[in-house]
Scaffold this motif. Structure first.
Motif: not given
Length: 301
Positions: A84, A120, A142
């Motif tokens: 992420s 990410g 993301t």
């Protein structure tokens, strides 16, 4: 004693402020989970249809395609690591990175050189902090991954796969991401994208019936040329959506845990502050009584 009481009250205010932040983040994550799950569910029929189409061509034709052919003595492999852009999600990112490290170690033991593609900011930061090289990065979306990002990743990995190894190409492409199982469970998964492994969608014949016969127009080679990039793109897009849903669920769970811990701290510091206040009052009463006794003794003498 007054200083101790002020310190407890300051800690209570700090815990209350933290709780407001974590509670707000928990509610935001909860609102995003539903949308992320809807996107995953909406993408599944298309992904399954593409998988069935590719399965039919790969199963019922004898064509040898570059994306489905196993390389002899593979020496170079690539890993797409999906994390992420933001943290505060518990072990979400560390689980994906740990899984990618395990996969990389396994590939190295097989005598393969490993290169990385990163999705990410957490993966990028992890590699840059350790001064590791990587081929390419994708950051910024993301939380709500787009089809364009999945298409860019698919084009990049397919380009490297069809390129000769001595010119910088790779023999295998793997992807590592977190799969959304439930609100409480998100598991790191690794999937080999290339050479192609069709693991679902193959038709099973009914008892007493023969397998269907297929005719491909144009020929099966051209069909695979058109379908396989779409299949890889859909696989990557599905992984990005699963990762996004997993991240929101992990954030909600982590923020709920942080809010609960803030409540415990507030209760504990409130109890300690009350004890300190009671001791202060008792000390003040003792001083008043002691002073009164001293004045009474002076008068009698």
């Amino acid at each position: 004693m007054p200083a101790q009481l002020r310190a407890y009250r300051a800690r209570i205010r700090s815990a209350q402020t933290t709780k407001k932040i974590t509670r707000a983040m928990e509610l935001i994550a909860a609102s995003r989970i539903a949308k992320a799950q809807q996107r995953v569910a909406a993408s599944l029929p298309y992904a399954r249809a593409v998988t069935r189409a590719v399965s039919a061509v790969a199963t019922y034709s004898n064509v040898q395609h570059v994306l489905t052919t196993e390389r002899e003595n593979p020496t170079r492999a690539a890993i797409v690591v999906v994390t992420s852009d933001r943290g505060l999600a518990g072990a979400f990112n560390s689980n994906a990175l740990k899984k990618s490290e395990e996969l990389g170690e396994l590939l190295r033991r097989e005598g393969k050189e490993v290169v990385s593609y990163l999705v990410g900011r957490k993966a990028v930061g992890y590699y840059r902090f350790r001064r590791r090289d990587f081929i390419r990065e994708w950051v910024g979306d993301t939380d709500t991954p787009s089809v364009e990002t999945a298409r860019e990743i698919a084009e990049a990995v397919v380009e490297k796969f069809v390129q000769p190894t001595d010119e910088g190409g790779v023999d295998e492409i793997h992807i590592v991401y977190n799969r959304f199982v439930s609100m409480l469970t998100q598991t790191p998964e690794m999937l080999r994208l290339l050479p192609l492994e069709v693991v679902e969608g193959v038709e099973e014949p009914e008892p007493g019936k023969a397998l269907p016969l297929y005719e491909f127009e144009p020929d099966s080679g051209e069909v695979l040329d058109a379908m396989l990039p779409i299949y890889i793109e859909s696989r990557i897009y599905q992984a990005l959506l699963e990762s996004a849903a997993s991240k929101h669920a992990a954030t909600q769970r982590a923020m709920k845990s942080a809010s609960d811990n803030a409540d415990k701290l507030i209760r504990e510091y409130t109890r300690l502050a009350n004890n300190a206040r009671q001791q202060e009052i008792t000390q003040q009463i003792s001083e008043i009584v002691g002073g009164a006794d001293a004045l009474a003794g002076t008068r009698t003498t």
